[in-house]
Enzyme design. Structure first.
Site, mmCIF file in Angstrom:
data_model
loop_
_atom_site.group_PDB
_atom_site.id
_atom_site.type_symbol
_atom_site.label_atom_id
_atom_site.label_comp_id
_atom_site.label_asym_id
_atom_site.label_seq_id
_atom_site.Cartn_x
_atom_site.Cartn_y
_atom_site.Cartn_z
ATOM 1 N N ASP A 118 52.810 -17.753 91.368
ATOM 2 C CA ASP A 118 53.667 -18.952 91.024
ATOM 3 C C ASP A 118 55.005 -18.460 91.208
ATOM 4 O OD1 ASP A 118 54.151 -17.868 88.731
ATOM 5 O OD2 ASP A 118 53.591 -19.577 87.523
ATOM 6 N N ASP A 141 45.357 -19.314 82.197
ATOM 7 C CA ASP A 141 46.151 -18.076 82.125
ATOM 8 C C ASP A 141 46.746 -18.128 80.713
ATOM 9 O OD1 ASP A 141 49.241 -18.342 82.556
ATOM 10 O OD2 ASP A 141 48.569 -19.763 83.509
ATOM 11 N N CYS A 200 34.846 -1.557 66.426
ATOM 12 C CA CYS A 200 34.943 -2.277 67.882
ATOM 13 C C CYS A 200 34.021 -1.040 68.989
ATOM 14 C CB CYS A 200 36.549 -2.258 67.974
ATOM 15 S SG CYS A 200 36.737 -2.684 70.005
ATOM 16 N N CYS A 221 35.163 -1.210 71.949
ATOM 17 C CA CYS A 221 35.994 -1.082 73.497
ATOM 18 C C CYS A 221 36.271 0.237 73.843
ATOM 19 C CB CYS A 221 37.244 -2.147 73.401
ATOM 20 S SG CYS A 221 38.407 -1.526 72.434
ATOM 21 N N CYS A 234 39.141 1.680 71.585
ATOM 22 C CA CYS A 234 38.756 2.098 70.285
ATOM 23 C C CYS A 234 37.695 3.112 70.034
ATOM 24 C CB CYS A 234 38.440 0.817 69.276
ATOM 25 S SG CYS A 234 39.565 -0.500 69.081
ATOM 26 N N HIS A 285 43.331 -4.102 73.948
ATOM 27 C CA HIS A 285 42.324 -4.109 72.995
ATOM 28 C C HIS A 285 41.815 -5.881 72.764
ATOM 29 C CE1 HIS A 285 39.743 -4.431 69.408
ATOM 30 N NE2 HIS A 285 40.712 -4.958 68.784
#
Length: 724
Positions: A392, A547, A670, A672, A675, A699
């Site tokens: 954009d 977004d 966590c 992820c 982590c 994260h």
């Protein structure tokens, strides 16, 4: 002679004035005492060794009900105390009291034990075992047999177990038709639940449930038990009702006030006023009933189109080899060339977003960036991203100018040359002082004229990216009229602009008008709006993409909620700023007479404390003391003048926030990649420099995207079930 498991009399009547209650729960990793020489599984395998080791730890011995300090256990025991007080305080039930509720704990070391059994600290958990190890060790501890024996004589049995602890029960066991079992379990665990002849209610819990009750998932089972206990203390015969009709419990929980507040707008416990410019002829309030009524409207005709999340690109990169212990960058590092994005393999194996939004105003900000993109072979190769990329103009960057600084052909060529998948027409924001009569109409017409020229020339000259037309407005009606015109221009992808800071309640008003003009092939994008709890409403009204950089940027811009979790709960990262980099506050401290060496020592002691606490080597209070010793000095305001009242208030707030963080240790729960990385791990919850703060932002984006995907999966399941 083997003792029969049915030595206690089973209940034999269908109506009970007050059911006798048994609660089965599990041990927790967090314990009252955490010595370094805790018992291990090898100690439990040898009786003599266990006696010797237990004696060596005798100073840490206490009842199991007090030993466990995990969130589930703490909330559970609070609920048990409420029940015992309520039942024991009743004249008609005075013979109950403590005996009205029994608690048994499945310990991965001791087996199934009562809450008053004295134990010493140990480090064994079923959660770290493979499935065959769970069954083997559960058999060794005789958990199935002990559970069978313990449930005899109880009327109402609550089972609060995670997946692997539930497996150790090896259900079914012998039960009676006049018993009632309530299981708190995950969807993953329901296949292991079998109540035999007893009445059964299974409450399946998920991250959505945790968000619903504003509780961390790890403590949700205990939180719900406490909630039930609280209601039972206020409502007579509630336990009897649950016993006779377990579905009563579902009704009770569904009626609980929803504490959820959607970001920037909707609250189920409060009502918010609208603030459109022409609000004089509008309703001034939006109630919970009206929110629910949105989902009763006919679903948008584009519902079959998939929903996507795009993240804005702002050069959010980190040094992959950053040395956290020494606070040093990788040798010979060149940031522009060597630093990496969150979607690159060294951070996450898979992107935590479906696409990336790149604004031209951001590309133009650094003179060499466009050349670098072209040299790399296009925007996709430059970003090293395999997903879709939207471009954009970045209207926020030229909002104060009378007209956008670009022309249509220039922008069309830009999108095509750099290889964007989607390109957005040139728009002009209608917000704040630019939404005043006279100005707003000019910007509205300009945006539509640009959109018409954009798609006309896109078709005429054969550009290959997908064009997106922007709708701006200052009321639901003007937005709807703009969308109608964009559909007539034959846009299949339309974006709603200017709503990034608009309350959710007002966005819904806009969408209710807009969605009437959508076609079955119209995709609808919301610019700058990522509100996870509003997704059901957005989706119902036709939004197919959005977004937001909010989850990422909250990591360093939000004052207190900058480490997010899947439950929806957010924590405050611990602030340990660099002394050597001399921020404004550090400079004030130095100029106020503090020695640099003293500050450096406090800084390093704080870093060491949080790391040692993460490893379990020091207590929470000891770690907190070190953190606050440095943090307290950071109150010094920019003018160097300390307000004692403000300083005390800040210290109280940070003490509470840091204690909450340290008690829960969410970074350890966590899953992820950041982590779980032993090099980052606890560093993620330290508010200190780009390479920690941005990783925490990565994260947060992981958490946001996972919750988004769970929403979509749940939606798909609901669609499939209606088809059946």
């Amino acid at each position: 002679m083997t003792k029969s498991p049915l030595t206690k009399p089973l209940v034999s009547t269908s109506t009970i004035s007050c059911p006798r209650i048994l609660i089965i729960t599990s041990c927790t990793g967090k314990k009252l005492h955490n010595p370094t020489n805790q018992l291990t599984i090898e100690d439990f395998k040898d009786t003599e060794r266990l006696k010797e080791r237990t004696q060596s730890l005798s100073e840490f011995s206490c009842p199991s009900g007090q030993m466990y300090t995990g969130l589930q256990h703490l909330r559970l025991m609070e609920g048990v105390d409420i029940l015992r007080s309520a039942l024991g305080g009743s004249a008609s039930l005075s013979h109950f009291g403590k005996e009205a509720v029994d608690v048994k704990i499945i310990s991965a070391g001791y087996g199934l034990i009562p809450e008053d059994k004295a134990i010493v600290p140990y480090s064994v958990t079923f959660n770290s075992m493979k499935n065959d190890e769970v069954y083997s060790w559960g058999n060794y501890l005789r958990i199935h047999e002990d559970f069978q024996q313990e449930i005899v004589g109880y009327d109402l049995i609550f089972v609060l177990l995670g997946d692997k602890y539930l497996r150790t029960l090896k259900l079914p066991v012998k039960t009676h038709s006049h018993q009632t079992f309530i299981f708190f379990a995950s969807n993953k665990s329901i296949n292991y639940i079998d109540s035999g002849n007893a009445k059964l209610l299974t409450l399946t819990l998920s991250n959505k449930s945790a968000s619903r009750f504003s509780c961390a998932l790890v403590g949700l089972k205990g939180h719900l038990l406490k909630l039930i206990a609280t209601e039972a203390s206020r409502v007579s015969h509630l336990l009897e009702s649950i016993y006779n009709n377990p579905e009563t419990l579902e009704e009770l929980l569904n009626k609980q006030p929803n504490p959820l507040e959607l970001p920037l707008g909707i609250s189920f416990s409060t009502e918010r006023k609208l603030n459109f410019q022409n609000k004089s002829h509008r309703k001034s309030k939006y109630t919970e009933e009206e929110l629910c009524s949105i989902l009763k409207l006919p679903v948008a005709v584009n519902q079959h189109l998939k929903m996507q999340y795009f993240i804005p690109e702002w050069d959010d990169k980190v040094d992959a080899g950053y040395d956290f212990l020494q606070d040093k960058f990788s040798p010979n590092r060149k940031a522009c060339k060597d630093d990496i994005y969150a979607h690159e393999e060294k951070i996450y194996e898979k992107p935590n977003y479906d696409g990336i939004l790149v604004s031209k105003i951001v590309v133009d900000k650094r003179k060499s960036k466009r050349n670098d993109i072209e040299a790399a072979g296009g925007i996709q190769k430059y970003l090293k991203f395999s997903g879709e990329i939207m471009g954009d103009c970045g209207a926020f960057g030229y909002i104060k100018q009378p007209e956008p600084p670009y022309n249509t052909i220039e922008i069309l060529d830009y999108y095509q040359r750099l290889g964007f998948h989607y390109g957005v027409s040139i728009d002009h924001l209608i917000v704040g002082p630019f939404a005043q009569p006279g100005i707003r109409e000019e910007r509205y017409d300009l945006t539509l004229r640009n959109a018409e020229e954009f798609i006309s020339k896109h078709q005429k000259f054969g550009y290959t990216f997908t064009p997106i037309g922007v709708a701006q407005g200052w009321s639901p009606e003007t937005y709807a009229e703009a969308v109608k015109k964009l559909v007539e221009m034959e846009y299949d992808y339309i974006a709603i602009g200017g709503v990034a800071r608009t309350p959710t309640i007002e966005i819904l008003e806009i969408l209710k008008e807009v969605y009437q003009h959508l076609t079955s092939k119209t995709r609808l994008h919301l610019f700058g709006v990522g509100r996870i709890d509003a997704l059901p409403y957005f989706r119902h009204l036709g939004v197919t993409s959005f977004d937001s950089a909010s989850p990422l940027r909250k990591a360093w811009f939000d004052a207190v909620e900058n480490y997010h979790t899947l439950s929806g709960k957010a924590y405050a990262a611990v602030r340990i700023p660099f002394v050597d980099k001399q921020s404004q506050r550090i400079k004030h401290l130095l100029s106020s007479g503090y020695e640099r060496e003293t500050l450096k020592q406090l800084e390093q002691e704080a870093l060491k404390a949080i790391r040692e606490y993460d490893k379990g080597n020091i207590s929470l209070d000891e770690s907190l003391k070190k953190l606050l010793a440095y943090d307290e000095l950071l109150e010094l305001p920019r003018d160097g003048i300390v307000n004692p009242t403000a300083k005390a208030r800040r210290l109280r707030q940070h003490t509470q926030l840091y204690r909450e963080l340290l008690e829960v240790k969410p970074w350890q729960e966590c899953e992820c990649k950041i982590c779980q990385n032993p090099d980052c791990r606890v560093e993620t919850i330290i508010f200190r420099g780009n390479d920690r703060n941005r990783r925490r932002g990565f994260h947060n984006t992981y958490v946001f995207y996972k919750r988004f995907r769970e929403f979509l999966n749940a939606e798909n399941c609901n669609i499939d079930s209606t088809k059946e």
